[in-house]
Design an enzyme around this catalytic site. Structure first.
Site: not given
Length: 434
Positions: A85, A154, A178
């Protein structure tokens, strides 16, 4: 927009066995991923662009092979493809955190967890899309199960990359929901260890008191391999023969779900598999917990971005800017109270578990299936109180809901009991396999 599914599992355990036996070289493994990547990534958009991605990956693989010529000495994740990420620093990559701010603001040393995964033999295939600063403003990533739907956030790209078969392991973070929510939306396993169990050094922080590093894999067996390789003092003992006592937290919290009929079907499957399920009133004050967590994360985000927001406020997207502005109104006293509330909630949950003889809480991983469209990443309401308390949580795939989209079941254990959670999760996962 086409809605067909391009879901595909890349099994870490299976690929590592084949590579370990010498039946597949690293180059051949990378070749197979490159073919799939070229086929589906332009549609899914899970990754940030990278020039010569697979040329660089082959050079990294050659270096790894030269370092470990003897198969018997190879590390546990030798050749596993890792996607990260884009709020973690990774050597050789720019960190943008899904934002329009100058990336030089975020520069820093490689994240500790990334370094550990690489030392365990993982090869970085690339960086994945994140919502802006890991909040709610989405990127372009689509859900591989149905391209007209969100993959969640996210950790949008990290979840979609596993679901599209483009990586063996992906890194995400959870400050509210998330990891658990996108894992559910994308039909895979997402694990958020106990708060502080995995070092956040090298992360563009959102809320230091709530940020958790998390992982995505295709199944619990792969998650066990990852955790054993990179988490300090991980104990991979066999699962106990005794099934855990499960508890469903009933009341205002659970009523936030709009798929309770699907939940009842999941509970029926567990009871048919021999699990005892208690229904225990919990979180009657869920609105208060939510307000407290919002104060916490908004207040800490405002502190993290104090200098950046003062200089670049016009470059922030609306939902991120609104949270920072809310955080600017959170007094030091309210922030202190919110941090104290986290520990009090954790203690209360442990007291209830002890009094009721509960091993695991079970509840939806998300209020419903993935929302249609890419303008929103879904509600983290089902994840918030567990994250606030810092308890370990995992989402396992648990059948399907509307439009045939995946559902997840969230399992939560006591603080620090991460290993027991995953051991038990393996049995629960098997109750939902076709």
């Amino acid at each position: 927009m086409t809605t067909h599914s391009i879901f595909h599992r890349a099994s870490l355990a299976a690929d590592m066995r084949i590579v370990g036996r010498g039946e597949l070289s690293l180059d051949q493994l990378i070749d197979s991923f490159e073919i799939r990547f070229k086929s589906v990534e332009p549609t899914v958009e899970a990754f940030l662009s990278e020039a010569d991605r697979f040329g660089r990956l082959r050079r990294d693989a050659d270096s790894l092979a030269a370092q470990y010529p003897d198969p018997a000495s190879r590390p546990p994740l030798y050749g596993a493809l890792l996607a990260v990420k884009d709020i973690f620093h990774v050597d050789g990559y720019t960190t943008r955190a899904g934002s329009r701010l100058p990336p030089s603001l975020f520069a820093g040393a490689e994240a500790n967890v990334v370094t550990r995964l690489k030392k365990a033999g993982a090869l970085v295939i690339g960086k994945t899309v994140t919502t802006e600063f890991a909040y709610f403003e989405p990127g372009p990533t689509r859900n591989p199960h149905n391209l007209a739907h969100s993959p969640g956030g996210s950790s949008s790209g990290s979840a979609a990359a596993i679901a599209a078969g483009l990586a063996h392991i992906t890194l995400g973070t959870q400050t509210v929901g998330s990891v658990i929510r996108p894992a559910a939306y994308c039909g895979l396993v997402g694990f958020k260890p106990s708060f502080g169990r995995v070092d956040t050094a090298g992360l563009v922080l959102f809320s230091p008191s709530a940020d958790h590093v998390g992982f995505f894999t295709s199944d619990i067996a792969d998650m066990q391999v990852v955790c054993a390789a990179v988490i300090d003092n991980w104990n991979n003992r066999p699962a106990p023969e005794k099934r855990p006592v499960l508890a469903l937290p009933v009341g205002a919290y659970l009523e936030q779900s709009t798929a309770l009929d699907c939940l009842e079907a999941q509970l029926d499957a567990l009871e048919a598999a021999g699990y005892e399920i208690k229904r225990v009133p919990l979180f009657h004050n869920i609105a208060t917990i939510d307000a407290c967590h919002q104060d916490l994360i908004a207040g800490e985000l405002a502190l993290q971005h104090r200098e950046w927001f003062a200089r670049y406020s016009g470059r922030y997207r609306p939902r991120t800017a609104a949270l920072i502005q809310h955080g600017q109104t959170v007094s030091p006293q309210r922030l202190k109270a919110a941090r104290e509330h986290q520990l009090k909630l954790r203690e209360r949950l442990h007291v209830v578990m002890e009094a009721e003889g509960i091993d695991l809480w079970i509840c939806p991983s998300a209020p419903d299936v993935a929302p249609r469209g890419l303008g929103a990443t879904g509600s983290p309401a089902m994840n918030m109180p567990w994250t606030h308390a810092g308890l370990p949580a995992v989402s396992v795939p648990a059948r399907r809901g509307k439009l045939g989209l995946p559902l997840g079941l969230q399992l939560v254990s006591r603080f620090g009991k991460d290993e027991a959670l995953l051991r038990w999760a393996g049995g629960i996962e098997s109750a939902f396999k076709d």
